[in-house]
Design an enzyme around this catalytic site. Structure first.
Site, PDB file in Angstrom:
ATOM      1  N   TYR A 109      -6.446 -15.733   4.831  1.00 16.98           N
ATOM      2  CA  TYR A 109      -7.144 -16.754   4.047  1.00 16.98           C
ATOM      3  C   TYR A 109      -6.266 -17.975   3.780  1.00 16.98           C
ATOM      4  O   TYR A 109      -6.760 -19.050   3.481  1.00 16.98           O
ATOM      5  CB  TYR A 109      -7.646 -16.176   2.711  1.00 16.98           C
ATOM      6  CG  TYR A 109      -8.744 -15.143   2.869  1.00 16.98           C
ATOM      7  CD1 TYR A 109      -9.261 -14.817   4.116  1.00 16.98           C
ATOM      8  CD2 TYR A 109      -9.275 -14.478   1.759  1.00 16.98           C
ATOM      9  CE1 TYR A 109     -10.250 -13.867   4.265  1.00 16.98           C
ATOM     10  CE2 TYR A 109     -10.277 -13.534   1.908  1.00 16.98           C
ATOM     11  CZ  TYR A 109     -10.759 -13.221   3.160  1.00 16.98           C
ATOM     12  OH  TYR A 109     -11.748 -12.273   3.298  1.00 16.98           O
ATOM     13  N   LYS A 142      -4.139  -2.412  10.281  1.00 11.24           N
ATOM     14  CA  LYS A 142      -4.663  -2.335  11.653  1.00 11.24           C
ATOM     15  C   LYS A 142      -3.433  -2.388  12.552  1.00 11.24           C
ATOM     16  O   LYS A 142      -3.261  -3.283  13.390  1.00 11.24           O
ATOM     17  CB  LYS A 142      -5.643  -3.511  11.857  1.00 11.24           C
ATOM     18  CG  LYS A 142      -6.465  -3.443  13.114  1.00 11.24           C
ATOM     19  CD  LYS A 142      -7.554  -2.395  13.095  1.00 11.24           C
ATOM     20  CE  LYS A 142      -8.282  -2.370  14.431  1.00 11.24           C
ATOM     21  NZ  LYS A 142      -9.044  -1.132  14.660  1.00 11.24           N
ATOM     22  N   ASP A 172     -10.789   0.194   9.986  1.00  9.53           N
ATOM     23  CA  ASP A 172     -12.130   0.585  10.443  1.00  9.53           C
ATOM     24  C   ASP A 172     -12.460   2.006   9.995  1.00  9.53           C
ATOM     25  O   ASP A 172     -13.576   2.297   9.538  1.00  9.53           O
ATOM     26  CB  ASP A 172     -12.273   0.409  11.963  1.00  9.53           C
ATOM     27  CG  ASP A 172     -11.037   0.876  12.745  1.00  9.53           C
ATOM     28  OD1 ASP A 172      -9.983   1.140  12.120  1.00  9.53           O
ATOM     29  OD2 ASP A 172     -11.122   0.971  13.977  1.00  9.53           O
TER      30      ASP A 172
END
Ligand code: NAD
Length: 368
Positions: free
Chosen positions: A145, A196, A228
Site C-alpha cells: 500500500y 506467500k 491462500d
C-alpha cells in the site's frame, strides 16, 4: 492514584451514541478499580468541519498529543463527503492523518463469536467448535500500500501499465512480530504467521525474520501458513487460530474475512498501536464499523464494539489487564442475559430481548 488521559473523539453518525456508552462503562471501571480516567471529548470528522472548518481541528490534534491514548468513534457521512475535495474528507484528513502523526504501525482486530451468538455466524455449528476467538495483527504502514514506485504509466497506443511495489525491511517486520508475540502471551500462546514465501521475496524475508523473533518467546508456538491456505482455513477450521500475524494487504483482506465470522460489525473493536517506549504504548482504539448513517440517532446502534475498544485501550496502552477483563466479562454477561441490539437479534432465540444502545450500555456498566 495514577490518572490516564484519554482523548474521546466520537465523530459522526452513530459515533456520539456509542461513545457515550463507552464512557459510561469507563466511569464504572474507574470507580470499581479506583483508577483515574481524565476523559476529554473533542470534535472530529464532520463534527470537526462543522465546529472548526477541518476534519481534524488543530485543538483536537493537540488534545491527542497531550493524551495517553485516543478512543475514537467513526467519521464520514456518505451524503456529505462528496461535497468537499477528497483530501479534506474525514477519513483521509482525520483518520489517515492521525495514523501518520502517531506512527500507528500495528493494527489489532480481535474477532470473537460468543456461543450465545452462534446464529450470527455464517458457518455451521460444527465448524464453530466451542466459540471463535481470533486476534488478527496487521502491519499497517508498509508493504504494497505504501511501497514506491507506485504509479500508472502511459505506454502509448491506448495501453497503460500500473505498478505497485511490495517493500518490507527487517526492522518493520521485527517490530510487528514483537507485537504479535506479546499479544499471544496475553492469550493462548500461539502465532500463525501468514506469508506467500513460495512466490514472494517479501514472504521469504517475512518468514525468516518472524522465525528469528519467535525464538525470544519460548512459551509461544509459531506456525507459518501461506495466505491462500489461511483464507481457506478461516472458513474450514477457524478455531485453530489464536493470533494471526499478517503484512498489510494480507491483513486487510483476512481481517475482513475473519470479521464476517462474528456476524455483526457492531461487535468488533480494533486497536492501532504505535511504538512502545518503556511501558507506554500509544494507541488509537475504534470500532471496526463506520458511522452507520442508516441507524444513527435512533438508539439502535450496538455499542459493544466501542465498549470493547475501550477494553483494548486498558489492556494494550494502560496495561490494566484486570479492568479490561472486567469489561469483557460484563459484555459477555449482557449477551448471556439475552440483551440484543437489532444487528444481533434473532427471533429464533427464545432468550433474546431486543434492546437499545443506551440500555445495552447501562447493562454493561452495571455488570462491571
Ligand atoms: P458502516 O460500517 O457504517 O455500516 C455498514 C452496515 O453495518 C450498516 O448496515 C450499519 O447499520 C451496520 N453497522 C455498523 N456499525 C454498527 C453498529 N455499531 N451497530 C449496528 N449496526 C452497525 O459502513 P458504510 O455504510 O459503508 O459507511 C458509512 C460511513 O462510515 C461512510 O461515510 C464511510 O466512509 C464511513 N466509515 C468510516 C470508518 C471509520 O471512521 N473508521 C470506517 C468505515 C466506514
Amino acid at each position: 492514584m495514577k490518572t490516564f488521559r484519554i482523548a474521546a473523539l466520537a465523530g459522526d453518525g452513530i459515533g456520539p451514541e456509542v461513545m457515550r456508552e463507552a464512557i459510561k462503562v469507563l466511569r464504572a471501571v474507574g470507580k470499581r478499580f479506583s483508577i483515574g480516567f481524565q476523559i476529554t471529548e473533542a470534535p472530529v470528522g464532520w463534527a470537526g468541519i462543522d465546529a472548526a472548518g477541518k476534519a481534524l481541528p488543530d485543538t483536537t490534534l493537540e488534545l491527542c498529543k497531550q493524551s495517553d491514548a485516543i478512543l475514537f468513534g467513526s467519521v464520514g457521512l456518505p451524503d456529505r463527503d462528496p461535497t468537499i475535495p477528497k483530501e479534506q474528507r474525514p477519513e483521509r484528513a482525520a483518520l489517515l492523518r492521525i495514523r501518520k502523526e502517531f506512527g500507528l504501525f500495528a493494527n489489532l482486530r480481535p474477532v470473537q463469536l460468543p456461543k450465545a451468538l452462534a446464529h450470527s455466524c455464517p458457518l455451521n455449528a460444527d465448524r464453530q467448535g466451542g466459540g471463535i476467538d481470533i486476534l488478527v495483527v496487521r502491519e499497517l504502514t508498509g508493504g504494497m500500500y505504501f511501497g514506491q514506485p507506485k504509479k500508472t504509466e502511459d505506454l502509448g497506443s491506448g495501453q497503460q501499465r500500473a505498478i505497485d511495489t511490495m517493500v518490507y525491511t527487517t526492522a518493520e517486520i521485527e517490530r510487528i512480530a514483537h507485537v504479535a508475540f506479546r499479544a499471544a502471551e496475553l492469550r493462548r500462546n500461539k502465532v500463525t504467521s501468514i506469508d506467500k514465501a513460495n512466490v514472494l521475496e517479501n514472504g521469504v524475508l517475512w518468514r525468516d525474520v518472524v522465525t528469528r523473533i519467535g525464538k525470544h518467546y519460548a512459551a509461544v508456538d509459531l506456525e507459518h501458513m501461506f495466505v491462500d491456505n489461511a483464507a481457506m482455513q478461516l472458513m474450514l477450521k477457524p478455531t485453530q487460530f489464536d493470533v494471526m500475524l499478517c503484512e498489510n494487504m494480507f491483513g486487510d483482506i483476512l481481517s475482513d474475512e475473519a470479521a464476517a465470522l462474528a456476524g455483526s460489525l457492531g461487535m468488533l473493536p480494533s486497536a492501532s498501536l504505535g511504538a512502545t517506549a518503556g511501558d507506554q504504548t500509544f494507541g488509537f482504539y475504534e470500532p471496526a464499523g463506520g458511522t452507520a448513517p442508516d441507524i444513527a440517532g435512533k438508539n439502535l446502534a450496538n455499542p459493544i464494539a466501542q465498549i470493547l475498544s475501550a477494553a483494548l485501550m486498558l489492556r494494550y496502552s494502560f496495561k490494566l489487564h484486570d479492568a479490561a477483563s472486567a469489561i469483557d466479562l460484563a459484555v459477555a454477561r449482557a449477551i448471556n442475559a439475552g440483551l440484543r441490539t437489532g444487528d444481533i437479534f434473532n427471533t429464533a432465540d427464545a432468550n433474546a430481548k431486543r434492546t437499545g444502545t443506551r440500555e445495552m450500555g447501562d447493562a454493561i456498566a452495571e455488570g462491571i
